[in-house]
Every structure is written in structure tokens, then in C-alpha cells.
Design a protein around this motif. Structure first.
Motif, PDB file in Angstrom:
ATOM      1  N   THR A 246       0.875  -1.137  -0.002  1.00 51.98           N
ATOM      2  CA  THR A 246      -0.085  -0.015  -0.060  1.00 51.98           C
ATOM      3  C   THR A 246       0.877   1.326   0.087  1.00 51.98           C
ATOM      4  O   THR A 246       0.631   2.186  -0.654  1.00 51.98           O
ATOM      5  CB  THR A 246      -0.797  -0.075   1.107  1.00 51.98           C
ATOM      6  N   ARG A 247       1.760   1.220   0.786  1.00 50.59           N
ATOM      7  CA  ARG A 247       2.830   2.536   0.907  1.00 50.59           C
ATOM      8  C   ARG A 247       3.665   2.689  -0.380  1.00 50.59           C
ATOM      9  O   ARG A 247       3.897   3.583  -0.979  1.00 50.59           O
ATOM     10  CB  ARG A 247       3.572   2.213   1.977  1.00 50.59           C
ATOM     11  N   LYS A 248       3.993   1.542  -0.997  1.00 52.71           N
ATOM     12  CA  LYS A 248       4.588   1.612  -2.546  1.00 52.71           C
ATOM     13  C   LYS A 248       3.677   2.189  -3.474  1.00 52.71           C
ATOM     14  O   LYS A 248       4.018   3.001  -4.347  1.00 52.71           O
ATOM     15  CB  LYS A 248       4.982   0.015  -2.903  1.00 52.71           C
ATOM     16  N   ASP A 249       2.379   1.810  -3.497  1.00 53.20           N
ATOM     17  CA  ASP A 249       1.488   2.207  -4.367  1.00 53.20           C
ATOM     18  C   ASP A 249       1.198   3.752  -4.174  1.00 53.20           C
ATOM     19  O   ASP A 249       0.934   4.718  -5.152  1.00 53.20           O
ATOM     20  CB  ASP A 249      -0.164   1.530  -4.195  1.00 53.20           C
ATOM     21  N   LEU A 250       1.307   4.174  -2.929  1.00 59.00           N
ATOM     22  CA  LEU A 250       1.081   5.659  -2.577  1.00 59.00           C
ATOM     23  C   LEU A 250       2.332   6.370  -2.965  1.00 59.00           C
ATOM     24  O   LEU A 250       2.289   7.530  -3.879  1.00 59.00           O
ATOM     25  CB  LEU A 250       0.865   5.821  -1.009  1.00 59.00           C
ATOM     26  N   MET A 251       3.465   6.059  -2.918  1.00 59.70           N
ATOM     27  CA  MET A 251       4.771   6.596  -3.480  1.00 59.70           C
ATOM     28  C   MET A 251       4.715   6.762  -4.852  1.00 59.70           C
ATOM     29  O   MET A 251       5.256   7.595  -5.495  1.00 59.70           O
ATOM     30  CB  MET A 251       5.899   5.680  -2.831  1.00 59.70           C
ATOM     31  N   ASN A 252       4.162   5.547  -5.550  1.00 59.73           N
ATOM     32  CA  ASN A 252       4.212   5.415  -6.985  1.00 59.73           C
ATOM     33  C   ASN A 252       3.326   6.626  -7.567  1.00 59.73           C
ATOM     34  O   ASN A 252       3.645   6.679  -8.755  1.00 59.73           O
ATOM     35  CB  ASN A 252       3.567   4.234  -7.571  1.00 59.73           C
ATOM     36  N   ARG A 253       2.443   7.143  -6.804  1.00 62.61           N
ATOM     37  CA  ARG A 253       1.512   8.418  -7.342  1.00 62.61           C
ATOM     38  C   ARG A 253       2.579   9.479  -7.582  1.00 62.61           C
ATOM     39  O   ARG A 253       2.121  10.268  -8.507  1.00 62.61           O
ATOM     40  CB  ARG A 253       0.534   8.688  -6.211  1.00 62.61           C
ATOM     41  N   LEU A 254       3.577   9.589  -7.105  1.00 57.96           N
ATOM     42  CA  LEU A 254       4.403  10.686  -7.152  1.00 57.96           C
ATOM     43  C   LEU A 254       5.453  10.673  -8.494  1.00 57.96           C
ATOM     44  O   LEU A 254       5.914  11.850  -8.795  1.00 57.96           O
ATOM     45  CB  LEU A 254       5.218  10.957  -5.960  1.00 57.96           C
ATOM     46  N   GLY A 255       5.586   9.472  -9.119  1.00 62.24           N
ATOM     47  CA  GLY A 255       6.332   9.508 -10.122  1.00 62.24           C
ATOM     48  C   GLY A 255       7.932   9.516 -10.028  1.00 62.24           C
ATOM     49  O   GLY A 255       8.774  10.308 -10.930  1.00 62.24           O
ATOM     50  N   LEU A 256       8.271   9.424  -8.949  1.00 63.19           N
ATOM     51  CA  LEU A 256       9.530   9.404  -8.386  1.00 63.19           C
ATOM     52  C   LEU A 256      10.228   7.962  -8.688  1.00 63.19           C
ATOM     53  O   LEU A 256       9.709   7.046  -8.437  1.00 63.19           O
ATOM     54  CB  LEU A 256       9.843   9.922  -7.121  1.00 63.19           C
ATOM     55  N   ASN A 257      11.537   8.468  -8.895  1.00 59.00           N
ATOM     56  CA  ASN A 257      12.601   7.247  -8.871  1.00 59.00           C
ATOM     57  C   ASN A 257      12.828   6.975  -7.380  1.00 59.00           C
ATOM     58  O   ASN A 257      13.516   7.542  -6.653  1.00 59.00           O
ATOM     59  CB  ASN A 257      13.784   7.351  -9.685  1.00 59.00           C
ATOM     60  N   TYR A 258      12.758   5.717  -6.824  1.00 58.84           N
ATOM     61  CA  TYR A 258      13.003   5.274  -5.607  1.00 58.84           C
ATOM     62  C   TYR A 258      13.085   3.858  -5.309  1.00 58.84           C
ATOM     63  O   TYR A 258      12.496   3.133  -6.444  1.00 58.84           O
ATOM     64  CB  TYR A 258      11.834   5.712  -4.637  1.00 58.84           C
ATOM     65  N   HIS A 259      13.456   3.390  -4.378  1.00 65.76           N
ATOM     66  CA  HIS A 259      13.426   1.898  -4.061  1.00 65.76           C
ATOM     67  C   HIS A 259      13.066   1.790  -2.596  1.00 65.76           C
ATOM     68  O   HIS A 259      13.155   2.433  -1.995  1.00 65.76           O
ATOM     69  CB  HIS A 259      14.691   1.158  -4.664  1.00 65.76           C
ATOM     70  N   CYS A 260      12.703   0.321  -2.126  1.00 67.30           N
ATOM     71  CA  CYS A 260      12.336  -0.119  -1.014  1.00 67.30           C
ATOM     72  C   CYS A 260      13.427  -0.852  -0.391  1.00 67.30           C
ATOM     73  O   CYS A 260      13.882  -1.898  -1.029  1.00 67.30           O
ATOM     74  CB  CYS A 260      11.109  -0.815  -0.926  1.00 67.30           C
ATOM     75  N   ILE A 261      13.550  -0.582   0.940  1.00 65.98           N
ATOM     76  CA  ILE A 261      14.288  -1.649   1.694  1.00 65.98           C
ATOM     77  C   ILE A 261      13.575  -1.760   3.082  1.00 65.98           C
ATOM     78  O   ILE A 261      13.122  -0.785   3.688  1.00 65.98           O
ATOM     79  CB  ILE A 261      15.727  -1.037   1.964  1.00 65.98           C
ATOM     80  N   SER A 262      13.192  -3.058   3.302  1.00 65.31           N
ATOM     81  CA  SER A 262      12.228  -3.384   4.428  1.00 65.31           C
ATOM     82  C   SER A 262      13.223  -3.320   5.908  1.00 65.31           C
ATOM     83  O   SER A 262      14.224  -3.839   6.001  1.00 65.31           O
ATOM     84  CB  SER A 262      11.866  -4.657   4.558  1.00 65.31           C
ATOM     85  N   PRO A 263      12.703  -2.390   6.869  1.00 65.50           N
ATOM     86  CA  PRO A 263      13.553  -2.170   8.011  1.00 65.50           C
ATOM     87  C   PRO A 263      13.351  -3.336   8.834  1.00 65.50           C
ATOM     88  O   PRO A 263      12.308  -3.937   9.035  1.00 65.50           O
ATOM     89  CB  PRO A 263      13.114  -0.873   8.602  1.00 65.50           C
ATOM     90  N   ASP A 264      14.177  -3.868   9.651  1.00 64.26           N
ATOM     91  CA  ASP A 264      14.167  -5.022  10.654  1.00 64.26           C
ATOM     92  C   ASP A 264      13.945  -4.384  11.787  1.00 64.26           C
ATOM     93  O   ASP A 264      15.297  -4.261  12.678  1.00 64.26           O
ATOM     94  CB  ASP A 264      15.008  -6.105  10.357  1.00 64.26           C
ATOM     95  N   ILE A 265      12.694  -4.028  12.577  1.00 69.52           N
ATOM     96  CA  ILE A 265      12.717  -3.602  13.932  1.00 69.52           C
ATOM     97  C   ILE A 265      11.724  -4.267  14.625  1.00 69.52           C
ATOM     98  O   ILE A 265      10.891  -4.633  14.278  1.00 69.52           O
ATOM     99  CB  ILE A 265      12.600  -2.119  14.034  1.00 69.52           C
ATOM    100  N   ASP A 266      11.796  -4.012  16.069  1.00 70.82           N
ATOM    101  CA  ASP A 266      10.912  -4.830  16.926  1.00 70.82           C
ATOM    102  C   ASP A 266       9.860  -3.732  17.013  1.00 70.82           C
ATOM    103  O   ASP A 266      10.149  -2.393  17.422  1.00 70.82           O
ATOM    104  CB  ASP A 266      11.406  -5.004  18.207  1.00 70.82           C
ATOM    105  N   GLU A 267       8.395  -3.920  16.789  1.00 74.94           N
ATOM    106  CA  GLU A 267       7.533  -2.994  16.572  1.00 74.94           C
ATOM    107  C   GLU A 267       6.710  -3.166  18.031  1.00 74.94           C
ATOM    108  O   GLU A 267       5.555  -2.601  18.002  1.00 74.94           O
ATOM    109  CB  GLU A 267       6.492  -3.016  15.449  1.00 74.94           C
TER     110      GLU A 267
END
Length: 202
Positions: A19-40
Motif C-alpha cells: 500500500t505504501r509503495k502504491d502511494l509512493m508510485n503516485r508521485l512518479g519519483l525514482n525510488y526503491h524499497c528496503i524493509s527495516p528490521d525493527i521490533d514494533e
């Protein structure tokens, strides 16, 4: 916020959320994703705002430490029912938990604290904030709840629904300034921060 134009090597979304990727895609920017490994898990926070802001900050920070010249974007969302911001509604993960969550949400106002953290370590830039949105659930029958869960599979969504999908059918009302806050990342605020950093939008 004053202009703070920077030189950056990349834009990184610190998330594995589609869902967050889809939101970022709206902006038409070049970006990539890295999943953080944290205790939530909560660490004694007594308000949803505090938990959401800490997690968003930590998600961005852990990626930014390895990519100090990148603009790193972290976001996190915590759901809670009216008058109980200290009782956090998490991701159900199982059908049984989703049924229980939606039964508890039935007829209730459910609030969402959605935090955003944007960091660029090389320049020392950091901005972390929280936005709010809430929905009023209509009265739901068990049959409706079970049918909804089967169709939309919201097991990894706080509150057990996907507002961008069939979850819209569960509500009487949606209240807030920016619907993307409900979806998991406040895009109006993000756009403002990125423009402040010198990124042209649109």
C-alpha cells in the motif's frame, strides 16, 4: 518550514508495504524499497501518537544509517478506539482475530495515528510528525464481517480492513484532512517535505 535543498543519492522507502509503495508510485519519483528490521512492540508508550512516531523514526533511521546520503522515508500507523489512545489495535494476523477486531469496531469511532519520518543523515535533516484520521463503523453483523474478511483478506492491516478496497463498505463516515493518512502514509505532508528538500512535485 524553510527551504532546505540537499544533494542526495537516492530516495528510499523504508517499508515492505504494498500500500505504501502504491502511494509512493503516485508521485512518479525514482525510488526503491528496503524493509527495516525493527521490533514494533510498544515500549511503555501511553498514547498511539508516541508509538507511531517512534516506530516511523526508527524505520527511517535504521535504513538511513546504511545509506546516509539517501532521503529515507519511514512511516507507521497505530489504530485505537475513541477515548482509548493507550489501547493499541494491531494487525490481526489471523481470521479469528480479525473477526474479534471488527466486532469490537462495529458502531464505533476508530482513530488512526499515522506517523511520517523523513531523514537525510549527511545533511542532518530529520522531520518526524504524526497525522490523524478516523472512521465511524456502521453496525456490522457477524455474517458481514466473515464475508468481508474472506473477500478482502485484511489480516496484515491494523483494524482489520482495507479502506482502499472493500473496507469502504464497513463505514458510515470518514473524517480527516488527507485520506492517505488512513491508508498508512500522509502524502500531503510527505509532498511538502520533499518539495522543501528541493524535489520538484509535480
Amino acid at each position: 518550514m524553510t527551504d532546505f535543498k540537499i544533494q542526495y543519492s537516492d530516495i528510499i522507502l523504508a517499508s515492505s508495504s504494498q500500500t505504501r509503495k502504491d502511494l509512493m508510485n503516485r508521485l512518479g519519483l525514482n525510488y526503491h524499497c528496503i524493509s527495516p528490521d525493527i521490533d514494533e512492540s510498544p515500549r511503555g508508550e501511553i498514547h498511539a501518537d508516541d508509538l507511531a512516531m517512534r516506530l516511523a523514526f526508527e524505520k527511517a533511521q535504521i535504513i538511513a544509517k546504511d545509506h546516509p546520503n539517501a532521503i529515507v522515508i519511514g512511516s507507521d500507523q497505530v489504530a485505537w478506539r475513541e477515548h482509548a489512545p493507550q489501547v493499541f489495535i494491531g494487525k490481526p494476523l489471523t481470521v479469528e482475530n480479525a473477526v474479534r477486531q471488527l466486532q469490537a469496531n462495529s458502531g464505533q469511532n476508530v482513530y488512526f495515528s499515522t506517523a511520517l519520518s523523513v531523514q537525510h543523515l549527511t545533511s542532518g535533516f530529520e522531520c518526524t510528525l504524526v497525522e490523524h484520521y478516523h472512521v465511524k463503523f456502521r453496525e456490522l453483523t457477524l455474517e458481514e464481517i466473515q464475508r468481508y474478511i474472506e473477500m478482502d483478506q485484511p489480516l496484515h492491516c491494523a483494524g482489520s480492513f482495507k479502506c482502499e478496497s472493500l473496507g469502504i463498505s464497513l463505514f458510515e463516515q470518514m473524517i480527516g484532512q488527507d485520506q492517505t493518512t488512513l491508508m498508512g502514509m500522509p502524502m500531503i505532508q510527505l509532498c511538502g517535505i520533499l518539495r522543501n528538500l528541493g524535489i520538484k512535485l509535480p
